[in-house]
Design a protein around this motif. Structure first.
Motif, PDB file in Angstrom:
ATOM      1  N   GLY A   1       0.798  -1.232   0.000  1.00 11.67           N
ATOM      2  CA  GLY A   1       0.000   0.000   0.000  1.00 11.67           C
ATOM      3  C   GLY A   1       0.823   1.271   0.000  1.00 11.67           C
ATOM      4  O   GLY A   1       0.284   2.372   0.090  1.00 11.67           O
TER       5      GLY A   1
ATOM      6  N   GLY B   1       3.078   0.108  -6.832  1.00  6.63           N
ATOM      7  CA  GLY B   1       2.423  -0.265  -8.097  1.00  6.63           C
ATOM      8  C   GLY B   1       1.940   0.970  -8.849  1.00  6.63           C
ATOM      9  O   GLY B   1       2.125   1.092 -10.062  1.00  6.63           O
ATOM     10  N   THR B   2       1.340   1.918  -8.124  1.00  6.49           N
ATOM     11  CA  THR B   2       0.837   3.157  -8.739  1.00  6.49           C
ATOM     12  C   THR B   2       1.988   3.891  -9.428  1.00  6.49           C
ATOM     13  O   THR B   2       1.881   4.300 -10.591  1.00  6.49           O
TER      14      THR B   2
ATOM     15  N   TYR C   1      -7.052   1.974  -8.355  1.00 12.16           N
ATOM     16  CA  TYR C   1      -7.879   3.122  -7.933  1.00 12.16           C
ATOM     17  C   TYR C   1      -7.994   3.136  -6.416  1.00 12.16           C
ATOM     18  O   TYR C   1      -7.682   2.169  -5.745  1.00 12.16           O
TER      19      TYR C   1
ATOM     20  N   GLU D   1       0.739 -14.536   3.421  1.00 10.86           N
ATOM     21  CA  GLU D   1       2.081 -15.090   3.655  1.00 10.86           C
ATOM     22  C   GLU D   1       2.929 -14.905   2.405  1.00 10.86           C
ATOM     23  O   GLU D   1       2.389 -14.744   1.301  1.00 10.86           O
TER      24      GLU D   1
ATOM     25  N   ARG E   1      11.854  -9.604  -1.489  1.00  8.63           N
ATOM     26  CA  ARG E   1      11.141  -9.358  -0.234  1.00  8.63           C
ATOM     27  C   ARG E   1      11.786 -10.063   0.948  1.00  8.63           C
ATOM     28  O   ARG E   1      11.286  -9.945   2.074  1.00  8.63           O
TER      29      ARG E   1
ATOM     30  N   ARG F   1      -0.071  -9.043   6.839  1.00  5.89           N
ATOM     31  CA  ARG F   1       0.927  -8.712   5.807  1.00  5.89           C
ATOM     32  C   ARG F   1       1.919  -7.673   6.343  1.00  5.89           C
ATOM     33  O   ARG F   1       3.104  -7.710   6.011  1.00  5.89           O
TER      34      ARG F   1
ATOM     35  N   ARG G   1      -8.784   0.494  -1.684  1.00  5.01           N
ATOM     36  CA  ARG G   1      -8.230   0.160  -3.011  1.00  5.01           C
ATOM     37  C   ARG G   1      -9.202  -0.701  -3.827  1.00  5.01           C
ATOM     38  O   ARG G   1      -9.747  -1.680  -3.337  1.00  5.01           O
TER      39      ARG G   1
HETATM   40  P1  AP5 Z   1      -0.622   0.613  -4.651  1.00  2.00           P
HETATM   41  O1  AP5 Z   1       0.111   1.404  -5.683  1.00  2.00           O
HETATM   42  O2  AP5 Z   1      -1.539  -0.470  -5.116  1.00  2.00           O
HETATM   43  O3  AP5 Z   1       0.385   0.103  -3.515  1.00  2.00           O
HETATM   44  P2  AP5 Z   1       1.514  -1.032  -3.550  1.00  2.00           P
HETATM   45  O4  AP5 Z   1       2.684  -0.470  -2.805  1.00  2.00           O
HETATM   46  O5  AP5 Z   1       1.749  -1.504  -4.951  1.00  2.00           O
HETATM   47  O6  AP5 Z   1       0.795  -2.104  -2.631  1.00  2.00           O
HETATM   48  P3  AP5 Z   1       0.538  -3.686  -2.768  1.00  2.00           P
HETATM   49  O7  AP5 Z   1      -0.432  -4.040  -1.667  1.00  2.00           O
HETATM   50  O8  AP5 Z   1       0.136  -4.079  -4.144  1.00  2.00           O
HETATM   51  O9  AP5 Z   1       1.940  -4.234  -2.408  1.00  2.00           O
HETATM   52  P4  AP5 Z   1       2.313  -5.583  -1.871  1.00  2.00           P
HETATM   53  O10 AP5 Z   1       3.776  -5.433  -1.950  1.00  2.00           O
HETATM   54  O11 AP5 Z   1       1.841  -6.031  -0.566  1.00  2.00           O
HETATM   55  O12 AP5 Z   1       1.510  -6.604  -2.811  1.00  2.00           O
HETATM   56  P5  AP5 Z   1       1.964  -7.500  -4.022  1.00  2.00           P
HETATM   57  O13 AP5 Z   1       0.927  -7.440  -5.051  1.00  2.00           O
HETATM   58  O14 AP5 Z   1       3.381  -7.199  -4.392  1.00  2.00           O
HETATM   59  O15 AP5 Z   1      -1.461   1.670  -3.766  1.00  2.00           O
HETATM   60  C1  AP5 Z   1      -2.328   1.230  -2.720  1.00  2.00           C
HETATM   61  C2  AP5 Z   1      -3.615   2.091  -2.701  1.00  2.00           C
HETATM   62  O16 AP5 Z   1      -3.270   3.416  -2.327  1.00  2.00           O
HETATM   63  C3  AP5 Z   1      -4.340   2.194  -4.061  1.00  2.00           C
HETATM   64  O17 AP5 Z   1      -5.707   2.253  -3.825  1.00  2.00           O
HETATM   65  C4  AP5 Z   1      -3.836   3.549  -4.637  1.00  2.00           C
HETATM   66  O18 AP5 Z   1      -4.788   4.134  -5.493  1.00  2.00           O
HETATM   67  C5  AP5 Z   1      -3.635   4.355  -3.355  1.00  2.00           C
HETATM   68  N1  AP5 Z   1      -2.526   5.290  -3.462  1.00  2.00           N
HETATM   69  C6  AP5 Z   1      -1.302   5.087  -4.043  1.00  2.00           C
HETATM   70  N2  AP5 Z   1      -0.532   6.177  -3.883  1.00  2.00           N
HETATM   71  C7  AP5 Z   1      -1.269   7.067  -3.171  1.00  2.00           C
HETATM   72  C8  AP5 Z   1      -1.010   8.381  -2.669  1.00  2.00           C
HETATM   73  N3  AP5 Z   1       0.159   8.996  -2.877  1.00  2.00           N
HETATM   74  N4  AP5 Z   1      -1.995   8.999  -1.966  1.00  2.00           N
HETATM   75  C9  AP5 Z   1      -3.189   8.398  -1.753  1.00  2.00           C
HETATM   76  N5  AP5 Z   1      -3.483   7.159  -2.193  1.00  2.00           N
HETATM   77  C10 AP5 Z   1      -2.528   6.500  -2.892  1.00  2.00           C
HETATM   78  O19 AP5 Z   1       2.000  -8.938  -3.352  1.00  2.00           O
HETATM   79  C11 AP5 Z   1       0.818  -9.629  -2.985  1.00  2.00           C
HETATM   80  C12 AP5 Z   1       1.175 -10.995  -2.409  1.00  2.00           C
HETATM   81  O20 AP5 Z   1       1.890 -11.787  -3.398  1.00  2.00           O
HETATM   82  C13 AP5 Z   1       2.126 -10.994  -1.185  1.00  2.00           C
HETATM   83  O21 AP5 Z   1       1.422 -10.784   0.014  1.00  2.00           O
HETATM   84  C14 AP5 Z   1       2.735 -12.406  -1.286  1.00  2.00           C
HETATM   85  O22 AP5 Z   1       1.841 -13.374  -0.835  1.00  2.00           O
HETATM   86  C15 AP5 Z   1       2.916 -12.603  -2.793  1.00  2.00           C
HETATM   87  N6  AP5 Z   1       4.235 -12.154  -3.286  1.00  2.00           N
HETATM   88  C16 AP5 Z   1       4.467 -11.155  -4.201  1.00  2.00           C
HETATM   89  N7  AP5 Z   1       5.789 -10.999  -4.403  1.00  2.00           N
HETATM   90  C17 AP5 Z   1       6.405 -11.910  -3.598  1.00  2.00           C
HETATM   91  C18 AP5 Z   1       7.770 -12.221  -3.331  1.00  2.00           C
HETATM   92  N8  AP5 Z   1       8.769 -11.560  -3.939  1.00  2.00           N
HETATM   93  N9  AP5 Z   1       8.045 -13.200  -2.444  1.00  2.00           N
HETATM   94  C19 AP5 Z   1       7.070 -13.884  -1.837  1.00  2.00           C
HETATM   95  N10 AP5 Z   1       5.744 -13.641  -2.031  1.00  2.00           N
HETATM   96  C20 AP5 Z   1       5.417 -12.652  -2.898  1.00  2.00           C
END
Ligand code: AP5
Length: 225
Positions: free
Chosen positions: A10, A14-15, A137, A57, A88, A171, A127
């Motif tokens: 969060g 990604g954004t 979004y 996890e 990670r 998380r 989100r």
């Molecule tokens: P967003 O841009 O979606 O945030 P993000 O940092 O990309 O958050 P994620 O939750 O996607 O990251 P994550 O690392 O946990 O998940 P991932 O998919 O990698 O923004 C969040 C929200 O805020 C949105 O609504 C956006 O509009 C808003 N926003 C953004 N910027 C803003 C601002 N400036 N002001 C206001 N609002 C804003 O991983 C998911 C799962 O996959 C993990 O839990 C794990 O199970 C697995 N996984 C993925 N990669 C690995 C790995 N390398 N090793 C092991 N497991 C893994």
């Protein structure tokens, strides 16, 4: 440019990675998006990953390292990439060094998105993501023009199952335990640039671009360029 975006769930990785891809043409490689696509397609990887992702996890290191090595070997990643969601864990960070060294590549910079846990909870609670292409979004901060529909491709918006409040808390625990040491790993290597990720999306983008340019210039100077 070979970049890593590091930071909690969060934080806006990604954004910002999507903006950088659209505006600067650097491909975003999101391991979360890759896993979710595999889960929808019910591939063996998707079936294996689902139990981990839904519970908040981490998917085992050997699976993730194999996945990223394969992805970094593809043609579009040869001229630069933004890794979003990898590494990670410390074993993933060390394995990435080996994968890059084997193909004669190095990292230019690691951008660390710093936000508070309170911000994470607020952002993930609102989100919504587009089902077709993963456009991101937020109900309050980045609402779509038409409720429940993606502005770009018109597809349905949905909430990720792992954005439920109790899973987000778990998380965050996993992030603090497993991923924060990776921040220190890159800080010690002199590759880290910290971005205050609490502000507006466009302000953060400008700061990010400035930090990337500064780091790349520094790297070129260090190599006598
Ligand atoms: P967003 O841009 O979606 O945030 P993000 O940092 O990309 O958050 P994620 O939750 O996607 O990251 P994550 O690392 O946990 O998940 P991932 O998919 O990698 O923004 C969040 C929200 O805020 C949105 O609504 C956006 O509009 C808003 N926003 C953004 N910027 C803003 C601002 N400036 N002001 C206001 N609002 C804003 O991983 C998911 C799962 O996959 C993990 O839990 C794990 O199970 C697995 N996984 C993925 N990669 C690995 C790995 N390398 N090793 C092991 N497991 C893994």
């Amino acid at each position: 440019m070979n970049l890593i975006f590091l930071g909690p769930l969060g934080a806006g990785k990604g954004t910002q990675a999507r903006l950088l891809q659209e505006r600067e043409g650097i491909p975003q490689i999101s391991t979360g998006d890759m896993l979710r696509a595999a889960m929808v397609a019910e591939t063996p990887l998707g079936q294996q990953a689902k139990a981990y992702v839904d519970r908040g996890e981490l998917v085992p290191d050997d699976v993730m390292i194999g996945l990223i090595a394969e992805r970094l070997a593809q043609p579009d990643a040869q001229r630069g990439f933004v890794l979003d969601g990898f590494p990670r864990t410390l074993p993933q960070a060390k394995a990435l060094d080996e994968v890059l060294a084997e193909s004669g590549r190095t990292l230019d910079a690691v951008l660390y998105f710093r936000v508070s846990d309170e911000t994470v909870v607020r952002r993930l609670g609102g989100r919504w993501v587009c089902r077709k292409n993963g456009h991101i979004y937020h109900l309050e901060y980045r609402p779509p023009k038409v409720s429940g529909r993606c502005d770009v491709d018109g597809s349905e918006l949905f909430q990720r199952p792992d954005d439920r409040a109790e899973t987000v808390r778990h998380r965050l625990d996993v992030y603090h335990r497993e991923t924060e040491p990776v921040v220190e790993f890159y800080r010690a290597r002199g590759l880290l640039a910290t971005i205050d990720a609490e502000g507006e999306v466009e302000d953060i983008y400008r700061t990010l671009l400035g930090a990337i340019r500064a780091r790349v210039k520094l790297g070129a100077q260090a190599q006598g360029g």
